[in-house]
Design a protein around this motif. Structure first.
Motif, PDB file in Angstrom:
ATOM      1  N   THR A   1      11.414   8.144  55.712  1.00 44.42           N
ATOM      2  CA  THR A   1      12.013   9.217  56.246  1.00 44.42           C
ATOM      3  C   THR A   1      11.449   9.453  57.672  1.00 44.42           C
ATOM      4  O   THR A   1      11.906  10.108  58.436  1.00 44.42           O
ATOM      5  CB  THR A   1      11.620  10.722  55.343  1.00 44.42           C
ATOM      6  OG1 THR A   1      10.356  10.745  55.005  1.00 44.42           O
ATOM      7  CG2 THR A   1      12.177  10.551  54.185  1.00 44.42           C
ATOM      8  N   THR A   2       9.965   8.687  57.861  1.00 41.23           N
ATOM      9  CA  THR A   2       9.440   9.175  59.187  1.00 41.23           C
ATOM     10  C   THR A   2       9.765   8.020  60.001  1.00 41.23           C
ATOM     11  O   THR A   2       9.545   8.048  61.269  1.00 41.23           O
ATOM     12  CB  THR A   2       7.843   9.297  58.770  1.00 41.23           C
ATOM     13  OG1 THR A   2       7.438   8.243  58.404  1.00 41.23           O
ATOM     14  CG2 THR A   2       7.793  10.460  58.361  1.00 41.23           C
ATOM     15  N   ASN A   3      10.199   6.821  59.521  1.00 41.49           N
ATOM     16  CA  ASN A   3      10.405   5.683  60.446  1.00 41.49           C
ATOM     17  C   ASN A   3      12.083   5.542  60.844  1.00 41.49           C
ATOM     18  O   ASN A   3      12.908   5.533  59.992  1.00 41.49           O
ATOM     19  CB  ASN A   3      10.256   4.514  59.659  1.00 41.49           C
ATOM     20  CG  ASN A   3      10.176   3.191  60.612  1.00 41.49           C
ATOM     21  OD1 ASN A   3      10.911   2.889  61.614  1.00 41.49           O
ATOM     22  ND2 ASN A   3       9.269   2.171  60.420  1.00 41.49           N
ATOM     23  N   ARG A   4      12.443   5.836  62.109  1.00 41.66           N
ATOM     24  CA  ARG A   4      13.737   5.773  62.553  1.00 41.66           C
ATOM     25  C   ARG A   4      14.320   4.574  62.338  1.00 41.66           C
ATOM     26  O   ARG A   4      15.562   4.611  62.239  1.00 41.66           O
ATOM     27  CB  ARG A   4      13.925   6.467  63.987  1.00 41.66           C
ATOM     28  CG  ARG A   4      13.245   5.589  65.025  1.00 41.66           C
ATOM     29  CD  ARG A   4      13.252   6.477  66.428  1.00 41.66           C
ATOM     30  NE  ARG A   4      12.793   5.714  67.471  1.00 41.66           N
ATOM     31  CZ  ARG A   4      13.707   4.870  68.322  1.00 41.66           C
ATOM     32  NH1 ARG A   4      14.920   4.977  68.209  1.00 41.66           N
ATOM     33  NH2 ARG A   4      12.965   3.943  69.455  1.00 41.66           N
ATOM     34  N   PHE A   5      13.734   3.435  62.222  1.00 39.90           N
ATOM     35  CA  PHE A   5      14.535   2.165  62.083  1.00 39.90           C
ATOM     36  C   PHE A   5      14.615   1.738  60.717  1.00 39.90           C
ATOM     37  O   PHE A   5      15.739   1.562  60.352  1.00 39.90           O
ATOM     38  CB  PHE A   5      13.693   0.975  62.842  1.00 39.90           C
ATOM     39  CG  PHE A   5      13.496   1.143  64.321  1.00 39.90           C
ATOM     40  CD1 PHE A   5      14.639   0.909  65.022  1.00 39.90           C
ATOM     41  CD2 PHE A   5      12.131   1.747  64.812  1.00 39.90           C
ATOM     42  CE1 PHE A   5      14.558   0.993  66.571  1.00 39.90           C
ATOM     43  CE2 PHE A   5      11.941   1.583  66.162  1.00 39.90           C
ATOM     44  CZ  PHE A   5      13.082   1.448  67.001  1.00 39.90           C
ATOM     45  N   ALA A   6      13.539   2.417  59.839  1.00 39.64           N
ATOM     46  CA  ALA A   6      13.914   2.086  58.421  1.00 39.64           C
ATOM     47  C   ALA A   6      14.994   3.023  57.814  1.00 39.64           C
ATOM     48  O   ALA A   6      15.603   2.733  56.702  1.00 39.64           O
ATOM     49  CB  ALA A   6      12.433   2.617  57.734  1.00 39.64           C
TER      50      ALA A   6
END
Length: 667
Positions: free
Chosen positions: A477-482
């Motif tokens: 949720t905090t990794n924009r790429f993931a």
């Protein structure tokens, strides 16, 4: 005289307890606080608060002149001493009265007479109350052993030592005197015969200024560690089963109170045997830590009665009858599995389920919480590490024990090691449920087993799996790429993801898991585990069982690298480990680490000395108790990194002992 504003010459839970009754009576409140307590809940709750510069008790809460000055400055017209500190200090009580303030406690003469445990025993003996004879430390022989050294002033286990070998007597007396001086400002100690097993029974008394004395009820406080009470209950299981014992106890307690012209709330403590015979131990001329169990089983607010008696009002015409059963446990920041080491640090969260009220008498079955901390409170090194008193009330003893054990097991207590698991195991122990409790309970029933984690190894591992999955969800949720890919997606599907955690009790856990393209989960070592739902704070798993899968829910909270997992299986705390270890953080073999924050008060060896395994190297004082740091092996003290008076943090390398084998290898 009507009391309009009360200053409580105390801190934490007891200050909050007195304030709660004052608010219910429309009485104003004034707090005092040390620098260490500036952000404490009792300070925020008071109408006015006065700073006492410093941190230690000697600098702050033991400074009677500063407390009286604070009361006058804030416009308080009465002082309630609480328990501990100056609560049984006759000079302080006299100074309060001399300043024109109301003293919410017994007459000065009564405090003086009971303030010396030596003199009080002589007085009780003369009044017809059975006593254990005092022993002069200089006259103790092998025939007297074992003996108990006790501080003449104060209580709470400070200044109290058991001696079983004559050669240890002088050193233990010296240590007891230091503890008593630190905790109470009075180093006087005495000895008496030590009964290895026995029942600690006490009677709550309440007297007014018109000659009426109530024996309100008895409490049993037999389960103790280091002579400090851990579990207290009312009524006493022993007294309940012996005909006529309650009447004899109450008569002895009234004799004790009337012999000294007592007024207000007090407690007469006895040591009893299984036959129902008992001996006077001491009289506490104050409110007791365990007073809530008496309040629950009588419906009385004892603080309210204290205030009314101090105002010159008589006790009610009739004494209330006893009702139901109540059990109190003292929730401590300490580690029973490691010599009861006190803990310090932040209380990230404290939430006790089934709580029906705080600092108040319950009218129906439930849990009462009396606590001095809230979410975010900091437990320091200067005071007793008690976090809360958790009290159950129910119609029967069995129900009260079951209710309290379940509430503690399901409590969310994040941030500190506590004695919670021990308390639950005691409350569920067959001997406790049968009423077979005595002062040797922990020695009799294997402290190691009682202090073992509530959660099993398998359930702890499952909880840590849930933590790893929740951490994966948080990263997603905090990794924009993931976010563009499914949770846990990897280019090489055959390679599992890994997360490592360290449990205080079971060591390192490595969780290896894969999220499949179909959205399922595969976890090494957990065949058949299925993921039902996943968020960073909540994980629901279907766990395979003999009769089919069982759905389990886990709640996850994070505080830095600390992960707390709560579920009906039991509480689990672990620390996330970094992928790579910093070599600079490695500690040399043979290092003695500070087990707690504290102050170095003595050194037992010098750098370069030959030492033997178990030899004391230094002594730490933490939370008003002495703790001995010993050599882990025979060898040479190659480094001593501290000096007397130095304050150290937990984990500080105090000294290094090089073992003999290492020396031979180097040669």
């Amino acid at each position: 005289m009507a009391i309009t504003n009360v200053l409580v010459a105390n801190r934490g839970e007891i200050a909050r307890r007195v304030f709660a009754t004052c608010r219910r009576m429309g009485i104003g409140t004034t707090a005092v606080y040390s620098d260490a307590d500036a952000a404490a809940p009792h300070v925020a709750e008071a109408d006015a608060a006065i700073r006492l510069p410093g941190n230690t008790p000697a600098e702050t809460y033991l400074r009677g002149e500063l407390i009286i000055e604070a009361a006058l400055s804030a416009g308080a017209d009465a002082i309630h001493p609480g328990y501990g500190f100056l609560s049984e200090n006759a000079e302080f009580a006299r100074s309060v009265l001399d300043a024109g303030l109301v003293w919410i406690g017994p007459p000065v003469a009564a405090i003086e007479q009971m303030g010396s445990k030596v003199e009080s025993k002589k007085m009780m003996d003369a009044a017809g109350v059975p006593v254990l004879a005092e022993l002069d430390p200089a006259e103790v022989t092998e025939a007297h052993l074992p003996v108990l050294i006790k501080a003449s002033a104060g209580g709470g286990g400070r200044g109290m030592r058991v001696v079983r070998e004559l050669g240890e007597l002088n050193d233990q007396i010296a240590a007891a005197r230091r503890e008593a001086e630190s905790a109470f400002g009075d180093p006087t100690v005495f000895c008496e015969r030590y009964l290895e097993t026995g029942r600690h029974i006490e009677v709550q008394v309440m007297s007014d200024t018109f000659g009426t004395t109530w024996a309100v009820g008895e409490r049993e406080c037999s389960i103790q560690r280091r002579h400090q009470k851990v579990v207290e209950e009312a009524p006493s299981p022993l007294v309940e089963k012996i005909d006529g014992m309650r009447d004899r106890l109450f008569e002895a307690a009234r004799l004790a109170a009337e012999a000294i012209g007592y007024e207000g709330a007090g407690t007469v403590e006895f040591l009893a045997d299984e036959k129902g015979d008992f001996f006077f131990l001491e009289m506490n001329t104050r409110l007791q830590v365990e007073h809530p169990v008496t309040e629950q089983t009588t419906g009385l607010d004892l603080v309210r009665l204290q205030l009314q008696v101090a105002s010159g009002l008589p006790l009610p015409a009739t004494q209330p009858a006893q009702r139901g059963h109540s059990i109190e446990v003292r929730l401590y920041a300490e580690d029973p599995a490691h010599d009861w080491q006190p803990q310090s640090g932040p209380v990230h969260r404290i939430e006790i389920p089934f709580t029906a009220g705080e600092f108040t008498v319950l009218e129906q079955a439930g849990v009462r919480l009396d606590t001095g901390v809230v979410d975010g409170s900091l437990v320091g090194v200067h005071y007793d590490p008690m976090l809360a008193k958790v009290i159950s009330y129910a119609e029967t003893r069995a129900e009260a024990a079951h209710l309290l054990a379940t509430a503690l097991q399901r409590a969310k207590i994040h941030g500190l090691v506590t004695n919670r698991d021990l308390l639950v195991r005691v409350l569920r122990h067959p001997a406790f449920l049968a009423g077979d409790t005595d002062t040797a309970f922990f020695a009799t029933h294997d402290l190691a087993a009682l202090s073992a984690p509530l959660v099993s190894d398998a359930d702890e591992a499952l909880s840590i799996v849930a933590a790893a999955l929740a951490d994966a969800a948080l990263a997603h949720t905090t990794n924009r790429f993931a976010k563009l890919a499914p949770s846990g997606w990897r280019n090489l599907a055959s390679q599992p993801q890994r997360k490592s955690y360290e449990s205080r009790t079971s060591g390192t856990h490595e969780v290896r898991y894969r999220f499949t393209r179909a959205g399922d989960i595969e976890v090494d070592g957990h065949d058949g585990l299925a993921l039902i739902s996943l968020t960073p704070e909540r994980v629901v798993l279907a766990v395979p069982g003999e009769r089919g899968p069982v759905r389990r829910q886990f709640e996850i909270a994070r505080y830095g690298d600390l992960v707390a997992v709560d579920s009906p299986l039991g509480p689990v705390a672990a620390r996330r480990l970094p992928r790579f270890t910093d070599p600079s953080e490695q500690v040399a073999a043979g290092s003695l680490l500070a087990p707690m924050p504290g102050s170095v008060i003595r050194l037992g060896a010098a750098e370069g000395d030959q030492v033997t395994q178990g030899q004391p190297i230094l002594w730490l004082e933490a939370m008003k108790m002495e703790h001995t740091i010993v050599a882990p092996a025979t060898g040479v003290l190659s480094a001593l990194n501290v000096t007397v008076g130095q304050q150290v943090e937990v984990g500080t390398v105090l000294a290094v002992v090089e073992e003999e084998e290492q020396e031979q290898e180097q040669a």
